[in-house]
Design a protein around this motif. Structure first.
Motif, PDB file in Angstrom:
ATOM      1  N   MET A  41       0.832  -1.193   0.000  1.00  0.00           N
ATOM      2  CA  MET A  41       0.000   0.000   0.000  1.00  0.00           C
ATOM      3  C   MET A  41       0.876   1.256   0.000  1.00  0.00           C
ATOM      4  SD  MET A  41      -3.106   0.812   2.559  1.00  0.00           S
ATOM      5  CE  MET A  41      -4.407   1.906   2.075  1.00  0.00           C
ATOM      6  N   SER A  42       0.447   2.241  -0.773  1.00  0.00           N
ATOM      7  CA  SER A  42       1.238   3.470  -0.856  1.00  0.00           C
ATOM      8  C   SER A  42       1.099   4.300   0.409  1.00  0.00           C
ATOM      9  CB  SER A  42       0.779   4.305  -2.047  1.00  0.00           C
ATOM     10  OG  SER A  42       0.996   3.584  -3.227  1.00  0.00           O
ATOM     11  N   TYR A  43       2.040   5.217   0.581  1.00  0.00           N
ATOM     12  CA  TYR A  43       2.067   6.068   1.777  1.00  0.00           C
ATOM     13  C   TYR A  43       0.831   6.959   1.827  1.00  0.00           C
ATOM     14  CZ  TYR A  43       4.630   8.504   5.480  1.00  0.00           C
ATOM     15  OH  TYR A  43       5.049   9.008   6.665  1.00  0.00           O
ATOM     16  N   ILE A  44       0.579   7.626   0.723  1.00  0.00           N
ATOM     17  CA  ILE A  44      -0.654   8.418   0.619  1.00  0.00           C
ATOM     18  C   ILE A  44      -1.468   7.873  -0.552  1.00  0.00           C
ATOM     19  CG2 ILE A  44      -1.649  10.714   0.227  1.00  0.00           C
ATOM     20  CD1 ILE A  44       0.921  11.926   1.325  1.00  0.00           C
ATOM     21  N   GLU A  45      -2.696   7.526  -0.258  1.00  0.00           N
ATOM     22  CA  GLU A  45      -3.557   6.992  -1.324  1.00  0.00           C
ATOM     23  C   GLU A  45      -4.853   7.762  -1.391  1.00  0.00           C
ATOM     24  OE1 GLU A  45      -2.576   2.284  -2.017  1.00  0.00           O
ATOM     25  OE2 GLU A  45      -4.614   2.975  -1.644  1.00  0.00           O
ATOM     26  N   ILE A  46      -5.083   8.354  -2.541  1.00  0.00           N
ATOM     27  CA  ILE A  46      -6.366   9.012  -2.767  1.00  0.00           C
ATOM     28  C   ILE A  46      -7.118   8.117  -3.746  1.00  0.00           C
ATOM     29  CG2 ILE A  46      -7.517  11.078  -3.644  1.00  0.00           C
ATOM     30  CD1 ILE A  46      -5.042  12.651  -2.863  1.00  0.00           C
ATOM     31  N   LYS A  47      -8.250   7.617  -3.296  1.00  0.00           N
ATOM     32  CA  LYS A  47      -8.961   6.617  -4.091  1.00  0.00           C
ATOM     33  C   LYS A  47     -10.334   7.107  -4.461  1.00  0.00           C
ATOM     34  CE  LYS A  47      -7.544   1.914  -3.138  1.00  0.00           C
ATOM     35  NZ  LYS A  47      -7.716   1.001  -2.023  1.00  0.00           N
ATOM     36  N   ASN A  48     -10.555   7.267  -5.742  1.00  0.00           N
ATOM     37  CA  ASN A  48     -11.887   7.529  -6.270  1.00  0.00           C
ATOM     38  C   ASN A  48     -12.565   8.720  -5.570  1.00  0.00           C
ATOM     39  OD1 ASN A  48     -13.877   6.967  -8.048  1.00  0.00           O
ATOM     40  ND2 ASN A  48     -14.976   5.593  -6.652  1.00  0.00           N
ATOM     41  N   LEU A  49     -11.771   9.694  -5.185  1.00  0.00           N
ATOM     42  CA  LEU A  49     -12.269  10.821  -4.396  1.00  0.00           C
ATOM     43  C   LEU A  49     -13.200  11.707  -5.226  1.00  0.00           C
ATOM     44  CD1 LEU A  49     -11.954  12.368  -1.655  1.00  0.00           C
ATOM     45  CD2 LEU A  49     -10.234  13.745  -2.810  1.00  0.00           C
ATOM     46  N   THR A  50     -14.397  11.932  -4.691  1.00  0.00           N
ATOM     47  CA  THR A  50     -15.360  12.785  -5.382  1.00  0.00           C
ATOM     48  C   THR A  50     -15.982  13.770  -4.415  1.00  0.00           C
ATOM     49  OG1 THR A  50     -15.907  11.053  -6.976  1.00  0.00           O
ATOM     50  CG2 THR A  50     -17.504  12.827  -6.734  1.00  0.00           C
ATOM     51  N   LYS A  51     -16.004  15.019  -4.832  1.00  0.00           N
ATOM     52  CA  LYS A  51     -16.727  16.053  -4.095  1.00  0.00           C
ATOM     53  C   LYS A  51     -17.317  16.972  -5.148  1.00  0.00           C
ATOM     54  CE  LYS A  51     -17.531  17.994  -0.037  1.00  0.00           C
ATOM     55  NZ  LYS A  51     -17.837  17.233   1.192  1.00  0.00           N
ATOM     56  N   ASP A  52     -18.619  16.918  -5.295  1.00  0.00           N
ATOM     57  CA  ASP A  52     -19.269  17.678  -6.362  1.00  0.00           C
ATOM     58  C   ASP A  52     -19.913  18.923  -5.770  1.00  0.00           C
ATOM     59  OD1 ASP A  52     -20.583  18.622  -8.524  1.00  0.00           O
ATOM     60  OD2 ASP A  52     -21.616  16.749  -9.040  1.00  0.00           O
ATOM     61  N   TYR A  53     -19.381  20.094  -6.145  1.00  0.00           N
ATOM     62  CA  TYR A  53     -19.949  21.349  -5.656  1.00  0.00           C
ATOM     63  C   TYR A  53     -20.968  21.918  -6.649  1.00  0.00           C
ATOM     64  CZ  TYR A  53     -16.519  21.659  -1.901  1.00  0.00           C
ATOM     65  OH  TYR A  53     -15.780  21.432  -0.776  1.00  0.00           O
ATOM     66  N   GLY A  54     -21.238  21.163  -7.712  1.00  0.00           N
ATOM     67  CA  GLY A  54     -22.140  21.661  -8.744  1.00  0.00           C
ATOM     68  C   GLY A  54     -21.404  22.592  -9.704  1.00  0.00           C
ATOM     69  N   HIS A  55     -22.009  22.876 -10.833  1.00  0.00           N
ATOM     70  CA  HIS A  55     -21.423  23.733 -11.874  1.00  0.00           C
ATOM     71  C   HIS A  55     -20.029  23.258 -12.275  1.00  0.00           C
ATOM     72  CE1 HIS A  55     -24.682  26.415 -10.814  1.00  0.00           C
ATOM     73  NE2 HIS A  55     -24.258  26.384  -9.563  1.00  0.00           N
ATOM     74  N   GLY A  56     -19.784  21.952 -12.237  1.00  0.00           N
ATOM     75  CA  GLY A  56     -18.486  21.418 -12.651  1.00  0.00           C
ATOM     76  C   GLY A  56     -17.359  21.692 -11.682  1.00  0.00           C
ATOM     77  N   LYS A  57     -17.697  22.298 -10.515  1.00  0.00           N
ATOM     78  CA  LYS A  57     -16.657  22.568  -9.509  1.00  0.00           C
ATOM     79  C   LYS A  57     -16.519  21.360  -8.588  1.00  0.00           C
ATOM     80  CE  LYS A  57     -15.606  26.895 -10.341  1.00  0.00           C
ATOM     81  NZ  LYS A  57     -14.244  27.182 -10.707  1.00  0.00           N
ATOM     82  N   GLY A  58     -15.294  21.182  -8.097  1.00  0.00           N
ATOM     83  CA  GLY A  58     -15.053  20.085  -7.171  1.00  0.00           C
ATOM     84  C   GLY A  58     -13.995  19.150  -7.723  1.00  0.00           C
ATOM     85  N   VAL A  59     -13.980  17.922  -7.216  1.00  0.00           N
ATOM     86  CA  VAL A  59     -13.090  16.909  -7.782  1.00  0.00           C
ATOM     87  C   VAL A  59     -13.932  15.669  -8.083  1.00  0.00           C
ATOM     88  CG1 VAL A  59     -10.943  17.664  -6.705  1.00  0.00           C
ATOM     89  CG2 VAL A  59     -12.423  16.116  -5.471  1.00  0.00           C
TER      90      VAL A  59
END
Lengths: 300, 261
Positions: free
Chosen positions: A1-19
């Protein structure tokens, strides 16, 4: 396992903003650059790593611990520079740093002193009246002073002059040699190209690509621009067995693509040509990502 | 659970405001105690007789006068203003400005931040009203030696005042934890306590507006009930419960929310 793992992270702020469905892995001791324009989702990603935002879906794992639920515990090993710096109420920089040290449980200020000297910061100044550059330096000291295992830096060089930027890079390299894992965001490729081991490009909240900087730096396929003095030489050269990428008839110029292994045959051939100049066209990280991005758009 | 370091920082940046409000409130309280001797009381009630203000002034005893002035207006309004300013600065304004990042980028739990800040707010109110009470008690002994005053009623009034302020601070603190922007935290955290204060005041002044009293939380601090020996325990307990619930909700909300830091 990697030291830092960001997996499938989603945060939708609407209007295409977010990740959106962001996947990133960072190994221990790696210096990782995170590049994107304003509003691309850099800060949103970083806030998830710091446990300030709760992922809508997906997760951030640092050293095997969850970035949201184990956030306070993880801060023991993380130093952070926020994208927008606002200090708490404190009369002077020194007092602010003293209070931060207290919160961090830090008693030994030797390393803090060292960073202060390297940045030529006068922390005794009034915290509110500090210039942008001085505030940035104070923030750098606050993030580095506990000598943490991980540094998360959101556009750390904002407001620093070129000289201080160089000083900052020195401090970063020092940390890197110690084995510190560094994650820094930037909107400039040049800045991360020389300091980072790996660089990721994010656009519209989506990861475009991740690239090792060494692959770009030590790319063996180079491009040269050659201009000939006489037109007939130029035309004669075109019939030689080299990969011509671009021809500029009016200027008697060609751009050729060549692998390092074939460089000697090129020079032997050029012996017979009076040339005006030859120049290597540097292939930068930016060119790499631009290429990928344009390919991406062409497919879309 | 609590952070000594944060409490010290909070104390340093908030103590001035607390001191100012405590001094003003104490001085006002003492002044009113000194002024309300039997002859001024009968003068004043004669003055406002047959005007709507008569109902505001209420009965012409010492504690009756004090209830309708200090425990109805000044003694409520001053701490409300203190609460509004302090509650907002303890959480929401630090999130709005972004300086909360410096607390939370250290190994400090969000719950520790909220509990420490709540402790400051509650303790500061308790001390404020305690100081006012002690000063008031001494002034009564010194200046109102001849007047018949039920000290147990006087203390009951001060306990009620504290409980009302405890519940009010719960409201402001809750909205300070809910909102990331100072303007929203203030709109609710100041708006609601002020509305409660005004509704109660309007209900007291004009009997046609009496119904307004019943939608105000401030009516749970019923000074008439205290002075007339009616049962006020349920109301006092209700105020305490409202406060406790709001502080617990504040903790919950702040632990779970997204912070733009």
């Amino acid at each position: 396992m990697s030291y830092i793992e960001i997996k499938n992270l989603t945060k939708d702020y609407g209007h295409g903003k977010g990740v959106f469905n962001l996947d990133l892995t960072i190994e221990k001791g790696e210096v990782f650059g995170f590049v994107g324009t304003n509003g691309a989702g850099k800060t949103t990603t970083i806030r998830h790593m710091m446990g300030f935002l709760k992922p809508q879906s997906g997760s951030v794992t640092i050293n095997g611990k969850n970035g949201w639920t184990d956030s306070a515990q993880l801060k023991r090993m993380i130093g952070y520079i926020p994208g927008e710096i606002a200090f708490p109420d404190a009369p002077t920089g020194t007092e602010f740093l003293r209070r931060q040290a207290e919160l961090l449980g830090l008693t030994d200020m030797t390393y803090a002193e060292k960073v202060i000297n390297q940045l030529q910061l006068d922390p005794t100044a009034n915290l509110k009246r500090m210039s942008k550059g001085m505030k940035q330096k104070t923030a750098i000291v606050a993030a580095f002073m506990a000598d943490p295992d991980i540094l998360i830096l959101d556009e750390p060089t904002t407001g620093l002059d070129p000289l201080m930027r160089a000083q900052f890079v020195d401090i970063l390299n020092e940390q890197k040699n110690k084995g510190t894992t560094i994650f820094m965001s930037s909107h400039m490729f040049e800045e991360v190209e020389h300091t980072c081991d790996k660089v990721a490009l994010i656009k519209g909240g989506k990861l475009i690509a991740v690239k090792r900087t060494s692959e770009v730096k030590h790319n063996e396929n180079k491009e040269y621009k050659i201009e000939f003095l006489a037109r007939e030489d130029y035309l004669r050269f075109l019939s030689e067995a080299f990969t011509i990428l671009t021809r500029r008839d009016e200027q008697n110029q060609v751009i050729i693509g060549i692998n390092d292994a074939d460089i000697n045959p090129l020079f032997r051939t050029l012996k017979g040509y009076p040339i005006k100049f030859i120049k290597e066209i540097k292939y930068t990280l930016e060119d790499y990502f631009k290429g990928i991005y344009e390919e991406d758009k062409a497919h879309a | 659970m609590l952070s000594k370091a944060i409490f010290k920082q909070t104390l340093k940046s908030n103590i001035k405001l607390w001191l100012i409000f405590t001094v003003i409130m104490t001085v006002l309280h003492v002044l009113l105690i000194v002024v309300f001797n039997p002859s001024t009381i009968s003068d004043m009630s004669g003055l406002v007789k047959d005007t709507p203000l008569a109902s505001l002034l209420g009965e012409a005893t010492f504690l009756g006068m004090l209830s309708n002035t200090f425990y109805g207006i000044h003694g409520i309004l001053l701490p409300i203003v203190f609460i509004i300013m302090t509650a907002n600065s303890l959480i929401a304004s630090q999130v709005d400005r972004g300086s909360m990042a410096y607390l939370l980028s250290t190994p400090t739990k969000r719950s520790t931040v909220v509990l420490t800040q709540a402790t400051y707010l509650i303790t500061s109110l308790l001390l404020m009203i305690l100081i006012v009470t002690v000063a008031g008690f001494i002034s009564i002994q010194t200046f109102q030696g001849d007047t018949q005053i039920s000290l147990s009623n006087y203390f009951a009034l001060n306990i009620g005042l504290f409980l009302l302020m405890f519940a009010t601070s719960g409201i402001s603190f809750f909205f300070s934890c809910v909102f990331n922007l100072t303007k929203n935290s203030l709109a609710w955290g100041a708006g609601l306590p002020m509305a409660f204060f005004l509704l109660k005041l309007m209900g007291d002044v004009d009997s046609s507006l009496e119904k307004l009293k019943y939608i105000s939380m401030n009516s749970l601090f019923n000074t008439d009930a205290v002075l007339h020996g009616e049962n006020y325990t349920i109301q006092y307990v209700a105020l305490a419960v409202v406060g406790i619930i709001l502080y617990m909700l504040s903790l919950r909300v702040f632990k779970q929310k997204d912070l733009p830091l």
